[in-house]
Design a protein around this motif. Structure first.
Motif, PDB file in Angstrom:
ATOM      1  N   LEU A 180       0.833  -1.198   0.000  1.00  0.00           N
ATOM      2  CA  LEU A 180       0.000   0.000   0.000  1.00  0.00           C
ATOM      3  C   LEU A 180       0.871   1.252   0.000  1.00  0.00           C
ATOM      4  O   LEU A 180       2.006   1.237   0.481  1.00  0.00           O
ATOM      5  CB  LEU A 180      -0.929   0.025   1.217  1.00  0.00           C
ATOM      6  CG  LEU A 180      -2.027  -1.047   1.282  1.00  0.00           C
ATOM      7  CD1 LEU A 180      -2.706  -1.022   2.640  1.00  0.00           C
ATOM      8  CD2 LEU A 180      -3.046  -0.850   0.173  1.00  0.00           C
ATOM      9  N   SER A 181       0.316   2.333  -0.518  1.00  0.00           N
ATOM     10  CA  SER A 181       0.992   3.628  -0.567  1.00  0.00           C
ATOM     11  C   SER A 181       0.080   4.691   0.037  1.00  0.00           C
ATOM     12  O   SER A 181      -1.142   4.532   0.069  1.00  0.00           O
ATOM     13  CB  SER A 181       1.310   3.987  -2.023  1.00  0.00           C
ATOM     14  OG  SER A 181       1.811   5.305  -2.118  1.00  0.00           O
ATOM     15  N   PRO A 182       0.647   5.813   0.521  1.00  0.00           N
ATOM     16  CA  PRO A 182      -0.186   6.908   1.031  1.00  0.00           C
ATOM     17  C   PRO A 182      -1.213   7.420   0.021  1.00  0.00           C
ATOM     18  O   PRO A 182      -2.240   7.979   0.414  1.00  0.00           O
ATOM     19  CB  PRO A 182       0.835   7.993   1.383  1.00  0.00           C
ATOM     20  CG  PRO A 182       2.079   7.236   1.693  1.00  0.00           C
ATOM     21  CD  PRO A 182       2.080   6.074   0.750  1.00  0.00           C
ATOM     22  N   GLY A 186      -5.357   9.078  -0.031  1.00  0.00           N
ATOM     23  CA  GLY A 186      -5.528  10.441  -0.500  1.00  0.00           C
ATOM     24  C   GLY A 186      -4.360  11.376  -0.270  1.00  0.00           C
ATOM     25  O   GLY A 186      -4.496  12.590  -0.466  1.00  0.00           O
ATOM     26  N   VAL A 187      -3.206  10.863   0.130  1.00  0.00           N
ATOM     27  CA  VAL A 187      -2.029  11.703   0.378  1.00  0.00           C
ATOM     28  C   VAL A 187      -1.173  11.755  -0.889  1.00  0.00           C
ATOM     29  O   VAL A 187      -0.842  10.707  -1.454  1.00  0.00           O
ATOM     30  CB  VAL A 187      -1.198  11.148   1.552  1.00  0.00           C
ATOM     31  CG1 VAL A 187       0.076  11.979   1.750  1.00  0.00           C
ATOM     32  CG2 VAL A 187      -2.031  11.135   2.824  1.00  0.00           C
ATOM     33  N   LEU A 192       5.364   3.469  -1.544  1.00  0.00           N
ATOM     34  CA  LEU A 192       4.856   2.102  -1.552  1.00  0.00           C
ATOM     35  C   LEU A 192       5.608   1.270  -0.518  1.00  0.00           C
ATOM     36  O   LEU A 192       6.828   1.225  -0.506  1.00  0.00           O
ATOM     37  CB  LEU A 192       5.021   1.497  -2.946  1.00  0.00           C
ATOM     38  CG  LEU A 192       4.355   0.148  -3.202  1.00  0.00           C
ATOM     39  CD1 LEU A 192       2.854   0.225  -3.031  1.00  0.00           C
ATOM     40  CD2 LEU A 192       4.713  -0.357  -4.598  1.00  0.00           C
ATOM     41  N   ARG A 193       4.844   0.584   0.354  1.00  0.00           N
ATOM     42  CA  ARG A 193       5.456  -0.190   1.427  1.00  0.00           C
ATOM     43  C   ARG A 193       4.758  -1.539   1.611  1.00  0.00           C
ATOM     44  O   ARG A 193       3.622  -1.741   1.194  1.00  0.00           O
ATOM     45  CB  ARG A 193       5.398   0.594   2.752  1.00  0.00           C
ATOM     46  CG  ARG A 193       6.336   1.796   2.803  1.00  0.00           C
ATOM     47  CD  ARG A 193       7.794   1.379   2.745  1.00  0.00           C
ATOM     48  NE  ARG A 193       8.723   2.481   2.862  1.00  0.00           N
ATOM     49  CZ  ARG A 193       9.244   3.152   1.843  1.00  0.00           C
ATOM     50  NH1 ARG A 193       8.900   2.845   0.599  1.00  0.00           N
ATOM     51  NH2 ARG A 193      10.105   4.128   2.037  1.00  0.00           N
ATOM     52  N   ASN A 461       4.152   6.440   6.872  1.00  0.00           N
ATOM     53  CA  ASN A 461       2.985   7.311   6.758  1.00  0.00           C
ATOM     54  C   ASN A 461       1.975   6.987   7.855  1.00  0.00           C
ATOM     55  O   ASN A 461       1.440   5.872   7.924  1.00  0.00           O
ATOM     56  CB  ASN A 461       2.333   7.170   5.384  1.00  0.00           C
ATOM     57  CG  ASN A 461       1.255   8.222   5.182  1.00  0.00           C
ATOM     58  OD1 ASN A 461       0.109   8.032   5.556  1.00  0.00           O
ATOM     59  ND2 ASN A 461       1.632   9.351   4.606  1.00  0.00           N
ATOM     60  N   VAL A 462       1.732   7.947   8.702  1.00  0.00           N
ATOM     61  CA  VAL A 462       0.878   7.762   9.875  1.00  0.00           C
ATOM     62  C   VAL A 462      -0.557   7.447   9.475  1.00  0.00           C
ATOM     63  O   VAL A 462      -1.191   6.546  10.049  1.00  0.00           O
ATOM     64  CB  VAL A 462       0.942   9.024  10.764  1.00  0.00           C
ATOM     65  CG1 VAL A 462      -0.100   8.964  11.873  1.00  0.00           C
ATOM     66  CG2 VAL A 462       2.341   9.197  11.333  1.00  0.00           C
ATOM     67  N   HIS A 463      -1.101   8.177   8.501  1.00  0.00           N
ATOM     68  CA  HIS A 463      -2.497   7.967   8.108  1.00  0.00           C
ATOM     69  C   HIS A 463      -2.726   6.544   7.615  1.00  0.00           C
ATOM     70  O   HIS A 463      -3.729   5.903   7.962  1.00  0.00           O
ATOM     71  CB  HIS A 463      -2.890   8.947   6.997  1.00  0.00           C
ATOM     72  CG  HIS A 463      -2.789  10.390   7.384  1.00  0.00           C
ATOM     73  ND1 HIS A 463      -3.257  10.871   8.591  1.00  0.00           N
ATOM     74  CD2 HIS A 463      -2.277  11.477   6.720  1.00  0.00           C
ATOM     75  CE1 HIS A 463      -3.028  12.176   8.656  1.00  0.00           C
ATOM     76  NE2 HIS A 463      -2.442  12.557   7.535  1.00  0.00           N
ATOM     77  N   LEU A 464      -1.807   6.036   6.826  1.00  0.00           N
ATOM     78  CA  LEU A 464      -1.946   4.696   6.253  1.00  0.00           C
ATOM     79  C   LEU A 464      -1.855   3.629   7.341  1.00  0.00           C
ATOM     80  O   LEU A 464      -2.669   2.700   7.387  1.00  0.00           O
ATOM     81  CB  LEU A 464      -0.865   4.485   5.196  1.00  0.00           C
ATOM     82  CG  LEU A 464      -0.920   3.190   4.371  1.00  0.00           C
ATOM     83  CD1 LEU A 464      -2.265   3.047   3.680  1.00  0.00           C
ATOM     84  CD2 LEU A 464       0.212   3.174   3.349  1.00  0.00           C
TER      85      LEU A 464
END
Length: 495
Positions: A180-182, A186-187, A192-193, A461-464
């Motif tokens: 997944l990526s931010p 929506g960021v 990609l991680r 990424n905190v949101h993800l």
């Protein structure tokens, strides 16, 4: 009736009853005890921030890292959390058991698995601490109900991942893996991680396993009508206790059922699919204009089309919303009037002339109204190629007008063209926002800007991650791990 039963039980009976996972889960929910969480490789606290943003009731009982600068930043932002400046190689299962853990969060060193590293995998000395954790987990008397791991793409094909998943299966965990990526949340930043979410049985996921890395979030519990397809590696057949607990028609782990593999085809998010398209890296300025030949600034037609499609993705927010002085509601002009292109300390963010002249044609240039940016690495500002995007502050100037034919111009004319773009680096605070760190997150004054870039480049990424932690709890049946009561000194409750 339950009260009378408990009244007539002696102390030994009550302790025996509490060893039942279902009863323990009931007691936990009634007591509203927060999850007890350990952060391994805690860095500057990205996992802690994600846990806070997730809204889960949790207490971070300890954070462990050996990087002294990262620990200073962590302590600056989470002073109530017990921070262990220890190497995991020196810890034992007893050290972990004393914490009465419900959850372990970790982001092991990525260099052994990254494309820019040597990919030495488990032979890399930086993998030793992770391999030590794989020895500790099976020896723990009280294993955590939840395990979360983040790393770079490439970890999924490593020996370390193979050993990790084998250890999880040995310890009776079921797990799911994601790429997944931010951009998925929506960021406007490509990062990609690899992620792994694990549940200790008899808990099970309420969405099925996949033959490939999942590349999107599963449907909500209200929308899904999915089955659990995990196989109990210890029993050798489908584990029945999950069905006994949930009594769900959507569970295949029932007596008499053979093992059935259920696969979810990855549903490529538009931004995620585009992010996986790599430039050819072999463009030249000679030859006919085609998908493999650069039109200008080493941009091929294929690369320009990829960027155009990223810009068309309205699901992703514009960079403007993450920039210093970029009030979320004022628009681009109001932002530019206040932006000074400087750090808080006065150091200029503008690219030096020598960088413009030497690397101008390989810079990834974005504007405040764009909906994309490259992954920011720890080498950002120190190195140029592939370390992150730079921001164009000039209005009404097209990149093609600047770069087309620039190689044939005198140096002074080339510099004038490049300066006209007013290119600058993203500031550390802007990268913090793109990573999703909360507004009050900060750095001690003695942490240099170079150090801040390095620390942020190693972060996540905190949101993800927050959404993945919600997923881990929301899509896991019956969390029922034992927990010590209350919050003690050195623990910070996350609400």
């Amino acid at each position: 009736m339950v009260v009378l039963l408990l009244f007539y039980m002696d102390e030994w009976d009550l302790k025996t009853l509490y060893t039942c996972d279902a009863v323990r889960a009931f007691v936990r929910r009634r007591a509203m005890a927060p999850l007890r969480v350990l952060e391994l490789y805690s860095g500057i606290g990205g996992l802690h921030c994600a846990l806070r943003e997730s809204g889960l009731s949790a207490v971070v009982v300890a954070a462990i890292d050996v990087n002294t600068v990262a620990n200073a930043v962590y302590a600056h932002n989470f002073p109530a959390t017990s921070l262990w400046a220890k190497n995991i190689e020196g810890l034992t299962a007893h050290d972990f058991d004393k914490l009465h853990l419900d959850m372990i969060l970790m982001s092991p060193p990525c260099q052994p698995f990254s494309r820019t590293g040597l990919k030495a995998d488990v032979a890399d000395p930086r993998s030793k601490s992770f391999l030590r954790f794989l020895q500790i987990l099976p020896r723990m008397e009280h294993k955590p109900a939840y395990v979360f791991l983040e790393n770079v793409v490439g970890f999924e094909s490593s020996v370390a991942r193979r050993d990790f998943t084998r250890t999880l299966e040995l310890c009776r965990y079921t797990f799911r893996e994601f790429h997944l990526s931010p951009t998925t949340v929506g960021v406007p930043n490509s990062r990609l991680r690899y992620f792994l979410l694990a549940l200790l049985r008899p808990r099970v996921f309420t969405f099925p396993a996949s033959s490939q890395m999942l590349q999107t979030f599963p449907p909500s519990r209200d929308d899904r009508d999915l089955v659990e397809s995990d196989r109990d590696p210890v029993a050798g057949v489908g584990h029945s206790s999950c069905c006994e607990m949930s009594n769900s028609k959507n569970c295949f782990d029932k007596p008499g059922h053979s093992e059935i593999a259920v696969f979810m085809e990855p549903q490529n998010d538009t931004a995620l699919a585009l992010e996986k398209q790599e430039p050819t890296g072999s463009e030249t300025f000679n030859g006919p204009r085609s998908h493999s030949v650069a039109l200008y600034k080493r941009e091929t037609q294929l690369e320009l089309e990829r960027k155009r499609k990223q810009e068309d993705n309205s699901h992703v927010r514009p960079l403007l919303e993450f920039l210093d002085g970029g009030d979320r509601g004022r628009g681009i002009e109001g932002y530019k009037e206040e932006n000074t292109q400087r750090y808080d300390g006065g150091e200029s963010l503008l690219l030096p002339d020598k960088v413009l002249l030497r690397y101008g044609d390989i810079l990834d240039i974005v504007r405040p109204d764009n909906r994309r940016s490259m992954c920011f690495t720890k080498a950002y500002v120190h190195y140029v190629e592939g370390t992150g995007s730079v921001l164009q502050m000039a209005d009404n100037i097209q990149l093609q007008d600047v770069f087309e034919g620039i190689d044939h111009l005198p140096e002074e004319t080339r510099m004038a063209r490049l300066r006209s773009l007013r290119l600058r680096y993203f500031s550390p605070s802007e990268i913090c926002r793109l990573h999703g760190f909360f507004p009050t997150f900060g750095f001690p004054n003695d942490v240099t800007h170079r150090q801040r870039y390095r620390l942020l480049g190693n972060s996540l990424n905190v949101h993800l991650v927050a959404k993945l932690l919600q997923l881990l709890l929301d899509h896991g049946e019956e969390p029922c791990s034992p927990s010590a009561e209350g919050t003690t000194a050195g623990e910070e409750k996350v609400t």
